[in-house]
Motif scaffolding. Sequence first.
Motif, short mmCIF file in Angstrom:
data_model
loop_
_atom_site.label_atom_id
_atom_site.label_comp_id
_atom_site.label_asym_id
_atom_site.label_seq_id
_atom_site.Cartn_x
_atom_site.Cartn_y
_atom_site.Cartn_z
N LEU A 33 -11.92 -141.77 -28.18
CA LEU A 33 -10.98 -140.65 -28.25
C LEU A 33 -9.72 -141.10 -28.96
O LEU A 33 -9.32 -142.26 -28.86
N ILE A 34 -9.10 -140.18 -29.69
CA ILE A 34 -7.79 -140.42 -30.28
C ILE A 34 -6.92 -139.21 -30.03
O ILE A 34 -7.41 -138.07 -30.02
N THR A 35 -5.65 -139.46 -29.78
CA THR A 35 -4.66 -138.40 -29.61
C THR A 35 -3.38 -138.85 -30.28
O THR A 35 -3.33 -139.93 -30.86
N VAL A 36 -2.35 -138.01 -30.22
CA VAL A 36 -1.05 -138.35 -30.81
C VAL A 36 -0.01 -138.42 -29.71
O VAL A 36 -0.18 -137.83 -28.63
N ASN A 37 1.09 -139.14 -30.00
CA ASN A 37 2.08 -139.30 -28.94
C ASN A 37 2.62 -137.96 -28.49
O ASN A 37 2.75 -137.01 -29.26
N ALA A 38 2.84 -137.90 -27.19
CA ALA A 38 3.30 -136.71 -26.49
C ALA A 38 4.06 -137.23 -25.28
O ALA A 38 4.10 -138.44 -25.03
N PRO A 39 4.64 -136.34 -24.49
CA PRO A 39 5.28 -136.82 -23.26
C PRO A 39 4.29 -137.62 -22.40
O PRO A 39 3.09 -137.34 -22.39
N ARG A 40 4.82 -138.60 -21.69
CA ARG A 40 4.00 -139.50 -20.87
C ARG A 40 3.02 -138.75 -19.98
O ARG A 40 1.85 -139.10 -19.89
N GLU A 41 3.49 -137.70 -19.30
CA GLU A 41 2.63 -136.95 -18.38
C GLU A 41 1.43 -136.34 -19.11
O GLU A 41 0.32 -136.32 -18.58
N THR A 42 1.67 -135.84 -20.31
CA THR A 42 0.59 -135.26 -21.11
C THR A 42 -0.43 -136.33 -21.48
O THR A 42 -1.64 -136.12 -21.38
N LEU A 43 0.06 -137.48 -21.91
CA LEU A 43 -0.85 -138.57 -22.29
C LEU A 43 -1.68 -139.04 -21.10
O LEU A 43 -2.88 -139.28 -21.24
N VAL A 44 -1.06 -139.15 -19.95
CA VAL A 44 -1.79 -139.56 -18.74
C VAL A 44 -2.89 -138.55 -18.43
O VAL A 44 -4.04 -138.92 -18.14
N ARG A 45 -2.58 -137.26 -18.52
CA ARG A 45 -3.58 -136.22 -18.23
C ARG A 45 -4.73 -136.27 -19.24
O ARG A 45 -5.89 -136.09 -18.87
N ILE A 46 -4.43 -136.52 -20.51
CA ILE A 46 -5.47 -136.58 -21.53
C ILE A 46 -6.39 -137.78 -21.29
O ILE A 46 -7.62 -137.66 -21.31
N VAL A 47 -5.80 -138.95 -21.05
CA VAL A 47 -6.62 -140.15 -20.80
C VAL A 47 -7.45 -139.96 -19.54
O VAL A 47 -8.66 -140.25 -19.52
N ASP A 48 -6.84 -139.45 -18.47
CA ASP A 48 -7.56 -139.24 -17.21
C ASP A 48 -8.70 -138.23 -17.39
O ASP A 48 -9.79 -138.43 -16.86
N ALA A 49 -8.44 -137.15 -18.12
CA ALA A 49 -9.48 -136.14 -18.33
C ALA A 49 -10.68 -136.73 -19.06
O ALA A 49 -11.83 -136.47 -18.70
N TYR A 50 -10.42 -137.54 -20.08
CA TYR A 50 -11.50 -138.18 -20.83
C TYR A 50 -12.29 -139.13 -19.93
O TYR A 50 -13.51 -139.07 -19.87
N ARG A 51 -11.59 -140.00 -19.23
CA ARG A 51 -12.25 -141.00 -18.37
C ARG A 51 -12.96 -140.32 -17.18
O ARG A 51 -14.10 -140.65 -16.87
N ASP A 52 -12.30 -139.37 -16.51
CA ASP A 52 -12.88 -138.70 -15.34
C ASP A 52 -14.10 -137.86 -15.70
O ASP A 52 -14.93 -137.57 -14.85
N SER A 53 -14.21 -137.47 -16.98
CA SER A 53 -15.35 -136.67 -17.42
C SER A 53 -16.46 -137.53 -18.01
O SER A 53 -17.40 -137.02 -18.61
N GLY A 54 -16.33 -138.84 -17.86
CA GLY A 54 -17.39 -139.74 -18.30
C GLY A 54 -17.14 -140.44 -19.62
O GLY A 54 -18.01 -141.18 -20.09
N GLY A 55 -16.00 -140.21 -20.25
CA GLY A 55 -15.70 -140.89 -21.51
C GLY A 55 -15.62 -142.39 -21.32
O GLY A 55 -14.88 -142.88 -20.47
N ARG A 56 -16.44 -143.12 -22.06
CA ARG A 56 -16.52 -144.57 -21.90
C ARG A 56 -15.95 -145.34 -23.09
O ARG A 56 -15.66 -146.51 -22.98
N GLY A 57 -15.83 -144.70 -24.22
CA GLY A 57 -15.36 -145.40 -25.41
C GLY A 57 -13.86 -145.64 -25.38
O GLY A 57 -13.16 -145.15 -24.49
N PRO A 58 -13.36 -146.39 -26.34
CA PRO A 58 -11.94 -146.70 -26.38
C PRO A 58 -11.08 -145.45 -26.58
O PRO A 58 -11.49 -144.49 -27.22
N VAL A 59 -9.90 -145.50 -25.98
CA VAL A 59 -8.93 -144.42 -26.11
C VAL A 59 -7.82 -144.92 -27.02
O VAL A 59 -7.26 -145.99 -26.80
#
Length: 186
Positions: free
Chosen positions: A49-75
């Motif tokens: 997964l790749i994303t762009v910088n955003a507020p910390r809370e947004t980034l945490v939610r994006i990383v958690d959503a990817y990982r919690d949904s089974g995302g295994r590759g690098p973020v």
Amino acid sequence: MAGEEVSHDGLVSVDRARLWTLPDTVPKLVGAAVSVDTARWCAGWADGLITVNAPRETLVRIVDAYRDSGGRGPVNLQVHLSWAPDEDEAAHIAHDQWRSNVFAPPVCWDLETAEHFDAVSEHVTARQVAQVVNVSADPGRHAAWLQEYAELGFEGIYLHHVGQELDRFIDVFGAKVLPQLAEGPR
């Protein structure tokens, strides 16, 4: 992907396509996400997964959503930043080059011409730009920001200096920022 014949009828139509020359190593498919919903969706098929910088809370939610949904590759994260030898110049560069990029969707997705971007960004302040671009003349501050992103779980961090003078940026970040990151957290 393994050389089989593929047909598809949808947004893009494909009729009996085949990749005849297969690479020795199949390239990774990396999903791009700027929302939690898209990060979840990418977890089902992407190799990372790749994303762009955003507020910390947004980034945490994006990383958690990817990982919690089974995302295994690098973020991975693309960081927009502005560096110059002094604070005023760094702020000026960010404002001059990036003021039209402070708008959330759907505005940022629906503008059609450069003139539209100029019109909507006419009253954007340097302070607004500093909310979406890491702006500082201090290499130590940039290193601290990058360390914070790594601590959120980003394995790859791609630096995007929004200015046009790249030689000084590369020299300073190579000599003063990246070595601080190699030392690890303080």
